[in-house]
Scaffold this motif. Structure first.
Motif, PDB file in Angstrom:
ATOM      1  N   LEU A  87      10.002   8.294  -1.465  1.00  0.00           N
ATOM      2  CA  LEU A  87       9.266   7.158  -0.926  1.00  0.00           C
ATOM      3  C   LEU A  87       9.883   6.788   0.420  1.00  0.00           C
ATOM      4  O   LEU A  87      11.110   6.655   0.516  1.00  0.00           O
ATOM      5  CB  LEU A  87       9.381   5.982  -1.894  1.00  0.00           C
ATOM      6  N   THR A  88       9.044   6.658   1.446  1.00  0.00           N
ATOM      7  CA  THR A  88       9.578   6.293   2.758  1.00  0.00           C
ATOM      8  C   THR A  88       8.916   5.021   3.259  1.00  0.00           C
ATOM      9  O   THR A  88       7.747   4.753   2.972  1.00  0.00           O
ATOM     10  CB  THR A  88       9.370   7.416   3.799  1.00  0.00           C
ATOM     11  N   VAL A 123       9.690   1.788 -10.427  1.00  0.00           N
ATOM     12  CA  VAL A 123       8.535   1.292 -11.174  1.00  0.00           C
ATOM     13  C   VAL A 123       7.272   1.363 -10.312  1.00  0.00           C
ATOM     14  O   VAL A 123       6.204   1.781 -10.768  1.00  0.00           O
ATOM     15  CB  VAL A 123       8.788  -0.157 -11.647  1.00  0.00           C
ATOM     16  N   ALA A 124       7.408   0.989  -9.042  1.00  0.00           N
ATOM     17  CA  ALA A 124       6.258   1.035  -8.133  1.00  0.00           C
ATOM     18  C   ALA A 124       5.796   2.474  -7.922  1.00  0.00           C
ATOM     19  O   ALA A 124       4.591   2.754  -7.860  1.00  0.00           O
ATOM     20  CB  ALA A 124       6.630   0.397  -6.800  1.00  0.00           C
ATOM     21  N   VAL A 125       6.759   3.382  -7.815  1.00  0.00           N
ATOM     22  CA  VAL A 125       6.411   4.796  -7.609  1.00  0.00           C
ATOM     23  C   VAL A 125       5.666   5.329  -8.823  1.00  0.00           C
ATOM     24  O   VAL A 125       4.655   6.042  -8.695  1.00  0.00           O
ATOM     25  CB  VAL A 125       7.687   5.616  -7.320  1.00  0.00           C
ATOM     26  N   LYS A 172       0.865  -1.183   0.000  1.00  0.00           N
ATOM     27  CA  LYS A 172       0.000   0.000   0.000  1.00  0.00           C
ATOM     28  C   LYS A 172       0.901   1.232   0.000  1.00  0.00           C
ATOM     29  O   LYS A 172       1.743   1.389   0.890  1.00  0.00           O
ATOM     30  CB  LYS A 172      -0.896   0.020   1.240  1.00  0.00           C
ATOM     31  N   ILE A 173       0.729   2.063  -1.015  1.00  0.00           N
ATOM     32  CA  ILE A 173       1.499   3.312  -1.065  1.00  0.00           C
ATOM     33  C   ILE A 173       0.540   4.471  -0.822  1.00  0.00           C
ATOM     34  O   ILE A 173      -0.461   4.623  -1.528  1.00  0.00           O
ATOM     35  CB  ILE A 173       2.229   3.463  -2.414  1.00  0.00           C
ATOM     36  N   ALA A 190       3.119  -4.285   3.016  1.00  0.00           N
ATOM     37  CA  ALA A 190       3.780  -3.156   3.692  1.00  0.00           C
ATOM     38  C   ALA A 190       3.108  -1.843   3.322  1.00  0.00           C
ATOM     39  O   ALA A 190       2.525  -1.704   2.244  1.00  0.00           O
ATOM     40  CB  ALA A 190       5.259  -3.120   3.321  1.00  0.00           C
ATOM     41  N   GLU A 191       3.202  -0.881   4.247  1.00  0.00           N
ATOM     42  CA  GLU A 191       2.664   0.463   4.003  1.00  0.00           C
ATOM     43  C   GLU A 191       3.831   1.421   3.765  1.00  0.00           C
ATOM     44  O   GLU A 191       4.705   1.566   4.624  1.00  0.00           O
ATOM     45  CB  GLU A 191       1.858   0.944   5.211  1.00  0.00           C
ATOM     46  N   LEU A 192       3.835   2.059   2.608  1.00  0.00           N
ATOM     47  CA  LEU A 192       4.876   3.016   2.274  1.00  0.00           C
ATOM     48  C   LEU A 192       4.218   4.376   2.048  1.00  0.00           C
ATOM     49  O   LEU A 192       3.040   4.461   1.698  1.00  0.00           O
ATOM     50  CB  LEU A 192       5.646   2.585   1.023  1.00  0.00           C
TER      51      LEU A 192
END
Lengths: 201, 95
Positions: B61-62, B40-42, B20-21, B83-85
Motif C-alpha cells: 500500500l502506498t 484491515v483496510a487493505v 479511496k484505495i 486520501a487516495e492510496l
C-alpha cells in the motif's frame, strides 16, 4: 506478428485503458498522465511532482500486441517525439532495495538492484526487468518464469500494475535535481537525484 | 462525507475516515478506523475489488510515494479523510 485475434487484443486494450481513465485524476495527481492511446499502443508520461519545477522524469510506450496471451511490452520513449530511448538517455535509475528495509541505503551497494536493464549491443533498448513485462519474459535468463504463471493472477502484468511499478521504482525515490555543469564547454546535463532512504523495497 | 454522525464510535469520537484505495486501477472507497492497523483496510479493499487470490504479504500500500507498514495505523501516518492510496502487487524478483 499478431497471432492472437486482433479484436480480442483490442477489446482487452480498451478495457485496460477504460480502467485507467476511471482513475485518471488520481493518477495525474501523482504525476502519471496518458499522452496517447491508439491500439495497440498507449503512451504515458511519469512526472516527479515534488520537484520545483516539476519534471517529466520519463515516458513509456505500452504495446498490447497479442495481449494477453503475451504480456504488455514497455519501451522508454521521448515524451514529445515518442522516439525510443537508450538507457543513457533516461535520467532515472529504477532502483529496488533488496536489503533489510530499515537500514541506511547507499545507491551503489549490493542491496540495491537496478531494474532497468539493457543488453550490451548498440541496437538494444532498455527494459524494466520484472515479471509481468514482455521483455522480462522474452529474456533467455527468465525462460523458466513463463508469463502464463502470472497472467490473470490478481492483475499482475495489467496496465494498472505496470503503471504502479514504474511509478514506484522510477518516481517515488526522486528527491532533487542533480545538475552537472561543464564550464566553458557549452554542455549541460541534468539527472534526477535520488533520496537513498526512499528507494522502495 | 466528512465529519458525519456515522463516523463516530460508541463513545461519540470521530475515529472513522473514508479513503479511496486504487487496486491495480480499480478504485474502491474504504471506511477506516484511524486507530486500526492498515492491514484491515487493505483486506477490505481486496475483498471489495475481488482480489482475494493472493496472500496479504504479496500486496503493498502506498501513499504520497511511500510504501506503508500495514501494522501501523492511518493516525500514525496522518492519513486524512478522502486520501487516495494505491494498492498493488509486489513486483516479483527481477533485475
Amino acid at each position: 506478428m499478431q497471432f492472437v485475434d486482433p479484436e480480442v487484443s483490442r477489446k482487452k486494450f480498451e478495457q485496460e485503458i477504460s480502467l485507467f481513465e476511471g482513475v485518471a485524476d488520481a493518477q495525474r495527481r501523482r504525476g502519471v498522465i496518458m499522452l496517447e492511446s491508439k491500439f495497440p499502443n498507449a503512451c504515458f508520461a511519469f512526472s516527479a511532482t515534488n520537484l520545483t519545477p516539476p519534471a517529466i522524469a520519463f515516458a513509456v510506450r505500452f504495446n498490447f500486441d497479442n495481449y494477453d496471451l503475451l504480456p504488455i511490452s514497455i519501451k522508454f520513449i521521448n515524451p514529445f517525439t515518442f522516439e525510443s530511448l537508450k538507457q543513457d538517455q533516461i535520467p532515472v535509475q529504477f532502483l529496488r532495495n533488496i536489503g533489510p528495509p530499515d537500514q541506511p541505503i547507499n545507491p551503489l551497494s549490493p542491496q540495491v538492484q537496478a531494474l532497468l536493464q539493457q543488453e550490451p549491443s548498440p541496437e538494444a533498448l532498455p527494459f524494466l526487468c520484472i515479471p509481468g513485462v514482455r521483455e522480462y519474459h522474452d529474456h533467455p535468463a527468465h525462460s523458466g518464469d513463463s508469463w502464463l504463471l502470472h497472467r490473470k493472477n490478481c492483475s499482475e502484468g495489467s496496465l494498472g500494475y505496470l503503471i504502479d511499478k514504474l511509478h514506484q521504482y522510477g518516481i517515488s525515490s526522486i528527491g532533487s535535481y542533480n545538475v552537472l555543469v561543464q564550464v566553458q564547454a557549452s554542455a549541460f546535463q541534468a539527472r534526477l537525484g535520488l533520496n537513498p532512504q526512499s528507494i522502495p523495497i | 462525507m466528512k465529519n458525519d454522525e456515522s463516523k463516530k464510535d460508541d463513545h461519540g469520537h470521530n475515529n472513522q475516515i473514508v479513503v479511496k484505495i486504487v487496486v491495480n486501477s480499480t478504485p474502491t472507497d474504504v471506511r477506516v478506523n484511524i486507530h486500526t492497523p492498515l492491514k484491515v483496510a487493505v483486506e477490505k479493499a481486496l475483498e471489495q475489488t475481488g482480489n482475494t487470490g493472493r496472500p496479504l504479504e504479496d500486496w503493498e500500500l502506498t501513499w504520497r510515494d511511500k510504501v506503508l507498514d500495514l501494522k501501523k495505523t492511518a493516525d500514525d501516518y496522518g492519513i486524512p479523510d478522502g486520501a487516495e492510496l494505491f494498492l498493488s502487487l509486489r513486483a516479483g524478483k527481477g533485475g
